[in-house]
Write a protein that holds these residues in place. Structure first.
Motif, PDB file in Angstrom:
ATOM      1  N   SER A  75      22.791  39.004  24.846  1.00 49.09           N
ATOM      2  CA  SER A  75      23.588  37.801  25.132  1.00 49.09           C
ATOM      3  C   SER A  75      24.502  38.083  26.316  1.00 49.09           C
ATOM      4  O   SER A  75      24.837  39.229  26.601  1.00 49.09           O
ATOM      5  N   VAL A  76      24.880  37.019  26.995  1.00 48.95           N
ATOM      6  CA  VAL A  76      25.809  37.140  28.126  1.00 48.95           C
ATOM      7  C   VAL A  76      26.893  36.076  27.982  1.00 48.95           C
ATOM      8  O   VAL A  76      26.602  34.906  27.724  1.00 48.95           O
ATOM      9  N   GLU A  77      28.151  36.514  28.100  1.00 46.80           N
ATOM     10  CA  GLU A  77      29.286  35.590  28.130  1.00 46.80           C
ATOM     11  C   GLU A  77      30.054  35.858  29.416  1.00 46.80           C
ATOM     12  O   GLU A  77      30.076  36.980  29.905  1.00 46.80           O
ATOM     13  N   VAL A  78      30.662  34.820  29.968  1.00 46.09           N
ATOM     14  CA  VAL A  78      31.461  34.983  31.184  1.00 46.09           C
ATOM     15  C   VAL A  78      32.882  34.510  30.907  1.00 46.09           C
ATOM     16  O   VAL A  78      33.082  33.413  30.382  1.00 46.09           O
ATOM     17  N   PHE A  79      33.851  35.360  31.237  1.00 42.32           N
ATOM     18  CA  PHE A  79      35.262  34.972  31.175  1.00 42.32           C
ATOM     19  C   PHE A  79      35.790  34.973  32.600  1.00 42.32           C
ATOM     20  O   PHE A  79      35.732  35.984  33.298  1.00 42.32           O
ATOM     21  N   THR A  80      36.277  33.829  33.064  1.00 43.60           N
ATOM     22  CA  THR A  80      36.775  33.760  34.439  1.00 43.60           C
ATOM     23  C   THR A  80      38.123  33.056  34.504  1.00 43.60           C
ATOM     24  O   THR A  80      38.411  32.164  33.702  1.00 43.60           O
ATOM     25  N   SER A  81      38.935  33.471  35.459  1.00 42.43           N
ATOM     26  CA  SER A  81      40.216  32.802  35.687  1.00 42.43           C
ATOM     27  C   SER A  81      40.093  31.860  36.883  1.00 42.43           C
ATOM     28  O   SER A  81      41.074  31.262  37.312  1.00 42.43           O
ATOM     29  N   ASN A  82      38.862  31.749  37.447  1.00 41.27           N
ATOM     30  CA  ASN A  82      38.640  30.921  38.630  1.00 41.27           C
ATOM     31  C   ASN A  82      37.955  29.609  38.229  1.00 41.27           C
ATOM     32  O   ASN A  82      36.802  29.599  37.816  1.00 41.27           O
ATOM     33  N   TYR A  83      38.686  28.518  38.354  1.00 44.27           N
ATOM     34  CA  TYR A  83      38.190  27.229  37.876  1.00 44.27           C
ATOM     35  C   TYR A  83      36.974  26.735  38.665  1.00 44.27           C
ATOM     36  O   TYR A  83      36.075  26.101  38.115  1.00 44.27           O
ATOM     37  N   SER A  84      36.939  27.055  39.944  1.00 43.89           N
ATOM     38  CA  SER A  84      35.799  26.659  40.777  1.00 43.89           C
ATOM     39  C   SER A  84      34.522  27.337  40.270  1.00 43.89           C
ATOM     40  O   SER A  84      33.467  26.702  40.127  1.00 43.89           O
ATOM     41  N   TYR A  85      34.630  28.640  39.980  1.00 42.77           N
ATOM     42  CA  TYR A  85      33.466  29.371  39.458  1.00 42.77           C
ATOM     43  C   TYR A  85      33.083  28.850  38.073  1.00 42.77           C
ATOM     44  O   TYR A  85      31.907  28.673  37.762  1.00 42.77           O
ATOM     45  N   TYR A  86      34.085  28.570  37.260  1.00 46.15           N
ATOM     46  CA  TYR A  86      33.829  28.053  35.909  1.00 46.15           C
ATOM     47  C   TYR A  86      33.069  26.722  35.968  1.00 46.15           C
ATOM     48  O   TYR A  86      32.133  26.487  35.208  1.00 46.15           O
TER      49      TYR A  86
END
Length: 341
Positions: free
Chosen positions: A43-54
């Motif tokens: 499985s892959v999860e992504v945690f980002t603080s960048n709203y554009s990337y999200y």
């Protein structure tokens, strides 16, 4: 030409490390490599603080994605893929938070450009366990390690830096998390902007609010205004909310990728626009901010910004508004104003 940034390209050379793992991707990830990883991982999860990337990745049905300043959701991740962020303080913050969450026996892979200081991981990871460099290419490095020591509990409140800004009659307490513009210090451009602002009224947008200095100051100095504050960065949003609370003022703080989530009826748009993207100067966001501002202002609405004097903003403003006035100037900064006619 690969569609991937260099740190992803080096990770792509080492896919066997990811086989059968539950991977959490975090840090300065900017491309769709996590989608390719799905074929190699459980499985892959992504945690980002960048709203554009999200916004780019959130609609994928292959992976779960999270946007915020703290990863506080349940996860079965047993490996962290950390894209080294440009601020070392942010790397420390991410490690402390994610290791506390994932715990002992979590494997870690760190990829990053050498010039961004990725080598610091060797020292920084010591308290958790061993980490070593296994590959380098395209001026990037690939590290792998394992967390063997019980990580300390993580409390976000302990990571805020607090400082005071005095301007005229006003004394403000500013709260900022690592990785936020003007973290722990008051930017001189913002100071010049605040000293130059006219009295404000109506609905005011602080665009690219950072730690919330401008928004909190404007709300305090102009109690009648309706203040909105937006940023692309989750750490900035959390910091601005904390800054407003610390000064007893209220405002609406939210994530926006330029104007993606903003209103269209502002009386004022006030900004110290960001022009850094990664380690390079980037005009794109600022050009969209300036060029599309009239569509988000009411009639007679006004945009006032501060910019480094070397940036060629007046022609862009002139083209959007048919006017551009310089309200103030030092040898380093200029304050520009434009009115919607």
């Amino acid at each position: 030409m690969s569609a991937y940034i260099a740190p992803s390209q080096i990770a792509q050379r080492q896919l066997e490390y990811f086989n059968g793992k539950h991977v959490l991707v975090a840090g300065e990830v900017e491309d769709l490599f996590p989608l390719e990883l799905v074929a190699h991982c459980k499985s892959v999860e992504v945690f980002t603080s960048n709203y554009s990337y999200y916004r780019q990745i959130r609609n994928s049905d292959k992976i779960k994605s999270y946007f915020g300043s703290e990863f506080d959701t349940d996860t079965q991740a047993d490996m962290l893929l950390l894209y080294w962020p440009k601020a070392k303080a942010e790397a420390e913050y991410l490690l402390a938070m994610l290791m506390a969450k994932l715990g002992v026996n979590t494997e870690i892979i760190v990829v990053g450009e050498n010039r961004s200081g990725v080598k610091s991981i060797e020292k920084m990871f010591k308290e958790y366990g061993p980490v070593n460099k296994y590959d380098s290419a395209r001026r990037c490095s690939f590290y792998w390690g394992t967390c063997l020591n019980e990580p300390k509990p993580f409390y976000q409140a302990e990571w805020f830096k607090s400082y005071t800004v005095n301007l005229g009659e006003q004394a403000l307490t500013i709260k900022s998390l690592p990785g936020v513009f003007s973290h722990g210090e008051f930017d001189l451009g913002s100071q010049l902007l605040l000293e130059t602002l006219p009295p404000l009224a109506g609905k005011v947008l602080d665009f690219g609010c950072g730690a919330g200095v401008l928004g909190a100051f404007m709300a305090k100095a102009n109690p009648g205004i309706e203040i909105e504050m937006c940023d692309i960065n989750a750490y900035a949003i959390t910091s601005s909310q904390a800054t407003l609370a610390a000064n007893g003022v209220s405002g609406h703080v939210f994530a926006s990728d330029i104007y993606s989530d903003t209103a269209k009826d502002y009386r004022f748009i006030i900004s110290n626009p960001p022009f850094h993207s990664g380690l390079d100067t980037n005009y794109n966001a600022a050009e969209s901010l300036l060029g599309n501002a009239p569509q988000h202002l009411i009639r007679e609405g006004e945009m006032i910004i501060v910019a480094n004097s070397f940036l060629k903003y007046p022609p862009i403003i002139e083209q959007a508004f048919n006017n551009c006035e310089t309200l103030n100037k030092t040898n380093k900064f200029s304050i520009y104003s434009a009115k919607k006619s």
